[in-house]
Write a protein that holds these residues in place. Structure first.
Motif, mmCIF file in Angstrom:
data_model
loop_
_atom_site.group_PDB
_atom_site.id
_atom_site.type_symbol
_atom_site.label_atom_id
_atom_site.label_comp_id
_atom_site.label_asym_id
_atom_site.label_seq_id
_atom_site.Cartn_x
_atom_site.Cartn_y
_atom_site.Cartn_z
ATOM 1 N N MET A 1 0.795 -1.306 0.198
ATOM 2 C CA MET A 1 -0.026 0.022 0.023
ATOM 3 C C MET A 1 0.939 1.261 0.146
ATOM 4 O O MET A 1 0.510 2.400 -0.715
ATOM 5 C CB MET A 1 -0.811 -0.079 1.248
ATOM 6 C CG MET A 1 -2.061 -1.080 0.902
ATOM 7 S SD MET A 1 -3.142 -1.205 2.384
ATOM 8 C CE MET A 1 -4.041 -2.654 2.018
ATOM 9 N N ASN B 1 -5.116 7.501 1.990
ATOM 10 C CA ASN B 1 -5.898 6.534 2.929
ATOM 11 C C ASN B 1 -4.918 6.372 4.244
ATOM 12 O O ASN B 1 -5.170 5.401 4.966
ATOM 13 C CB ASN B 1 -5.674 5.158 2.267
ATOM 14 C CG ASN B 1 -6.945 4.865 1.133
ATOM 15 O OD1 ASN B 1 -8.048 5.478 1.519
ATOM 16 N ND2 ASN B 1 -6.685 4.073 0.318
ATOM 17 N N LEU C 1 -7.168 5.748 7.258
ATOM 18 C CA LEU C 1 -7.720 4.408 7.157
ATOM 19 C C LEU C 1 -6.357 3.449 7.744
ATOM 20 O O LEU C 1 -6.602 2.529 8.477
ATOM 21 C CB LEU C 1 -7.966 3.825 5.831
ATOM 22 C CG LEU C 1 -8.881 2.612 5.780
ATOM 23 C CD1 LEU C 1 -9.960 2.592 6.589
ATOM 24 C CD2 LEU C 1 -9.184 2.407 4.236
ATOM 25 N N LYS D 1 -6.086 3.514 11.407
ATOM 26 C CA LYS D 1 -7.016 2.746 11.914
ATOM 27 C C LYS D 1 -6.851 1.366 11.957
ATOM 28 O O LYS D 1 -6.963 0.576 12.880
ATOM 29 C CB LYS D 1 -8.549 3.088 11.364
ATOM 30 C CG LYS D 1 -8.920 4.522 11.945
ATOM 31 C CD LYS D 1 -10.395 4.378 11.248
ATOM 32 C CE LYS D 1 -10.946 6.136 11.175
ATOM 33 N NZ LYS D 1 -12.051 6.096 10.242
ATOM 34 N N MET D 2 -6.494 0.779 10.786
ATOM 35 C CA MET D 2 -6.214 -0.689 10.499
ATOM 36 C C MET D 2 -5.238 -1.452 11.324
ATOM 37 O O MET D 2 -5.071 -2.365 11.843
ATOM 38 C CB MET D 2 -6.037 -1.026 8.981
ATOM 39 C CG MET D 2 -7.280 -0.504 7.930
ATOM 40 S SD MET D 2 -8.612 -1.601 8.061
ATOM 41 C CE MET D 2 -8.486 -2.633 6.677
ATOM 42 N N LYS E 1 -6.321 -1.311 14.791
ATOM 43 C CA LYS E 1 -7.231 -2.568 14.925
ATOM 44 C C LYS E 1 -6.653 -3.908 14.811
ATOM 45 O O LYS E 1 -7.304 -4.940 14.807
ATOM 46 C CB LYS E 1 -8.348 -2.607 13.903
ATOM 47 C CG LYS E 1 -9.326 -1.180 14.338
ATOM 48 C CD LYS E 1 -10.489 -1.633 15.106
ATOM 49 C CE LYS E 1 -11.496 -0.512 15.229
ATOM 50 N NZ LYS E 1 -12.631 -0.649 16.254
ATOM 51 N N ARG F 1 -5.232 -4.891 12.053
ATOM 52 C CA ARG F 1 -5.688 -5.552 10.694
ATOM 53 C C ARG F 1 -4.712 -5.307 9.641
ATOM 54 O O ARG F 1 -4.806 -5.902 8.336
ATOM 55 C CB ARG F 1 -7.046 -5.034 10.181
ATOM 56 C CG ARG F 1 -8.242 -5.668 10.860
ATOM 57 C CD ARG F 1 -9.597 -4.906 10.686
ATOM 58 N NE ARG F 1 -10.005 -5.100 9.260
ATOM 59 C CZ ARG F 1 -11.183 -4.635 8.803
ATOM 60 N NH1 ARG F 1 -11.879 -4.171 9.437
ATOM 61 N NH2 ARG F 1 -11.210 -4.699 7.677
ATOM 62 N N LEU F 2 -3.658 -4.539 10.095
ATOM 63 C CA LEU F 2 -2.479 -4.492 9.197
ATOM 64 C C LEU F 2 -1.262 -5.197 9.958
ATOM 65 O O LEU F 2 -0.889 -4.400 11.050
ATOM 66 C CB LEU F 2 -2.150 -3.192 8.605
ATOM 67 C CG LEU F 2 -2.765 -2.598 7.530
ATOM 68 C CD1 LEU F 2 -2.519 -1.197 7.405
ATOM 69 C CD2 LEU F 2 -2.358 -3.431 6.275
ATOM 70 N N GLY G 1 -3.899 -10.948 7.664
ATOM 71 C CA GLY G 1 -3.550 -9.642 7.933
ATOM 72 C C GLY G 1 -5.131 -8.841 7.809
ATOM 73 O O GLY G 1 -5.782 -8.842 9.115
ATOM 74 N N THR G 2 -5.385 -8.180 7.003
ATOM 75 C CA THR G 2 -6.774 -7.454 6.990
ATOM 76 C C THR G 2 -8.121 -8.242 7.413
ATOM 77 O O THR G 2 -8.697 -7.523 7.933
ATOM 78 C CB THR G 2 -7.206 -6.711 5.778
ATOM 79 O OG1 THR G 2 -6.761 -7.456 4.677
ATOM 80 C CG2 THR G 2 -6.192 -5.418 5.597
ATOM 81 N N SER H 1 -7.965 -10.923 9.532
ATOM 82 C CA SER H 1 -7.609 -11.885 10.466
ATOM 83 C C SER H 1 -8.947 -12.562 11.248
ATOM 84 O O SER H 1 -8.847 -13.580 11.628
ATOM 85 C CB SER H 1 -6.613 -11.407 11.415
ATOM 86 O OG SER H 1 -7.057 -9.983 12.007
ATOM 87 N N MET I 1 -9.430 0.256 -3.872
ATOM 88 C CA MET I 1 -7.889 0.844 -3.959
ATOM 89 C C MET I 1 -8.026 1.646 -5.094
ATOM 90 O O MET I 1 -7.176 2.775 -4.965
ATOM 91 C CB MET I 1 -7.098 -0.229 -3.743
ATOM 92 C CG MET I 1 -7.105 -1.123 -2.662
ATOM 93 S SD MET I 1 -6.503 -0.285 -1.113
ATOM 94 C CE MET I 1 -4.828 0.311 -1.480
ATOM 95 N N SER J 1 -12.348 -5.940 15.683
ATOM 96 C CA SER J 1 -11.559 -5.444 14.908
ATOM 97 C C SER J 1 -12.175 -4.810 13.605
ATOM 98 O O SER J 1 -11.274 -4.218 13.011
ATOM 99 C CB SER J 1 -10.694 -6.594 14.355
ATOM 100 O OG SER J 1 -11.348 -7.568 13.460
ATOM 101 N N ILE K 1 -14.146 -1.606 11.796
ATOM 102 C CA ILE K 1 -14.099 -0.298 11.887
ATOM 103 C C ILE K 1 -15.386 0.075 12.534
ATOM 104 O O ILE K 1 -15.567 0.622 13.580
ATOM 105 C CB ILE K 1 -13.981 0.404 10.635
ATOM 106 C CG1 ILE K 1 -12.551 -0.041 10.168
ATOM 107 C CG2 ILE K 1 -13.675 1.972 10.858
ATOM 108 C CD1 ILE K 1 -11.381 0.420 10.716
#
Lengths: 181, 279
Positions: A134, A147, A150, A153-154, A157, A159-160, B3-4, B6, B188, B265, B267
């Motif tokens: 990214m 982004n 975002l 935030k990810m 959380k 998530r990254l 990852g995103t 999970s 994206m 997790s 948003i």
């Protein structure tokens, strides 16, 4: 032509011959179901059924200069609904490949940039390191902070992932033989 | 998945444990190339998926289960094309070093749960039914729309997820956007276009007064969840709608701990717990 021969007729992408040759676009009778169901139709300068028509007429360059295949999300609604079983979604893939081969500039450069960044990252380890991919995508498209909120935030959380995934042994060399761009 | 998405992986693992489904992780699996590979280079996409299919075959598996809808679609499409086009399979074998005999069956999460595990078994494990919850099942594109292949469910009006939610005690609603596209990778690459599509999906669900939208695809979850605030502002949607994986809902009904469901997790917060769940 039966669905089976239709798939078998495909030579594995647009690298050889014209886009029209790699799928049976001539079977199209212009019912426009593909365009009626396309969720991205309003973003396209040529509608899917017009793309198929132009390809059948041999007017490939008209198609390759359009933004249609670059706005296609690959949702397969058109291919699912085509009464003549034309895999229109795959025709869009072939049109993209052909446009790149012919050096026709991409009207939505962010789309092409992303796919290239994704594949470059994939080629490093065999799995995607999302954070780096990214970041590289942002730098390549000249919007370094796109982004960013975002992304933050990810990360918070969970998530990254901060660290890259493990590299698959021999994958980098294997993929180099397949993808040089 | 690691990852995103999970939370999809952790909830899936927990639910499989509960249902007694045993599985291994394919050794040395590679990324399927997602949209990017097939969007630009057919041979690259075929090779990436041939590699995974051949690994599954060589490691002795008869079935490969791909929870991600995009991975599932790519694997199954490649499997189909290799079986229909032996010349291509032969060419790719010499170029990539991976030979594949077409012996592996590709499955996704909805297919596996409804056709292997079975709704009765899914229902029998429920401890805290999702009673009172109104749920919109969102299938997206890639779980059911594979051209020229047999589909485990109806392509344009699938019901497998609805049946799972019903088995969990939830109230499924009928709506118009269950298989509409969320924009996939356009999230994206052309975010405005993707936001418009997500806005329509969220608006229809919101109008039908749902507690949440259930999904079975990491990208659907991300696209509807990650920028929902902006999308709602643009589309004029008054209320936030949590986007949850079907396996998270199953885990909730099975009384599985939040540490494995990872509902937090997302948003968009999801704090609605059905009656009877005290964790």
């Amino acid at each position: 032509m039966s669905p089976e021969t239709n798939v078998a007729a495909k030579g594995g992408g647009a690298a050889s011959g014209s886009v029209a040759e790699t799928d049976n676009t001539s079977l199209c009778y212009q019912c426009s179901r593909c365009s009626a169901g396309c969720p991205l139709a309003e973003e396209m300068d040529l509608l899917p059924h017009q793309v198929i028509h132009l390809l059948s007429l041999g007017l490939e360059d008209e198609v390759l200069r359009s933004n249609t295949m670059w706005m296609c999300a690959g949702c397969y609604t058109c291919a699912t609904r085509c009464p003549n079983d034309i895999d229109i979604t795959t025709v869009m893939d072939e049109a993209r490949t052909k446009a790149i081969e012919k050096g026709i500039p991409c009207p939505n450069p962010d789309v092409l940039t992303f796919h290239k960044c994704f594949l470059r990252d994939l080629g490093r380890r065999g799995r995607i390191y999302e954070l780096r991919m990214m970041a590289e995508n942002n730098i390549s498209k000249g919007k370094p902070f796109d982004n960013a909120d975002l992304g933050r935030k990810m990360l918070l959380k969970g998530r990254l992932k901060i660290l890259p995934p493990k590299s698959l042994r021999g994958f980098k060399r294997w993929m180099k033989g397949l993808w040089k761009r | 998945m690691e990852g995103t998405a999970s939370s999809f992986e952790t909830s899936l693992t927990a639910v499989f444990e509960k249902l007694g489904i045993e599985y291994d992780t394919l050794k040395d699996w590679n990324c399927c190339g997602a949209t990017s590979a097939h969007a630009l280079d057919h041979k690259l996409y075929m090779s990436l998926n041939l590699r995974n299919l051949a690994l599954a075959q060589n490691q002795g598996y008869e079935e490969v289960f791909a929870p991600c809808a995009a991975c599932y679609h790519r694997l199954k499409s490649a499997d189909l094309e290799l079986s229909k086009n032996p010349d291509l399979a032969e060419t790719l074998k010499s170029e990539t070093g991976f030979g594949y005999r077409g012996t592996v069956k590709v499955r996704n999460v909805l297919d596996l749960l409804t056709n292997n595990v079975g709704l009765e078994h899914i229902e029998a494990a429920v401890k805290a039914p999702l009673s009172g919850m109104r749920i919109a099942c969102y299938y997206g594109c890639l779980n059911t729309r594979i051209p020229r292949s047999d589909c485990f469910d109806d392509r344009e009006y699938p019901m497998s997820m609805d049946r799972i939610v019903t088995a969990l005690g939830g109230k499924v609603i009928d709506w118009s956007y269950k298989t509409e596209c969320c924009g996939a990778s356009l999230f994206m690459t052309a975010p405005a276009a993707s936001a418009k599509l997500c806005g329509k999906i969220l608006k229809d669900a919101e109008a039908r007064d749902v507690n949440c939208i259930a999904v079975a695809c990491p990208l659907c979850q991300n696209n509807l969840d990650a920028k929902q605030g902006e999308i709602r502002a643009e589309a004029g949607i008054p209320r936030a709608i949590p986007i949850v994986f079907i396996t998270q809902l199953m885990g909730l009904a099975y009384g599985i701990d939040e540490s494995r469901l990872q509902l937090a997790s997302s948003i968009v917060p999801f704090d609605l717990k059905p009656a009877g769940v005290t964790t």
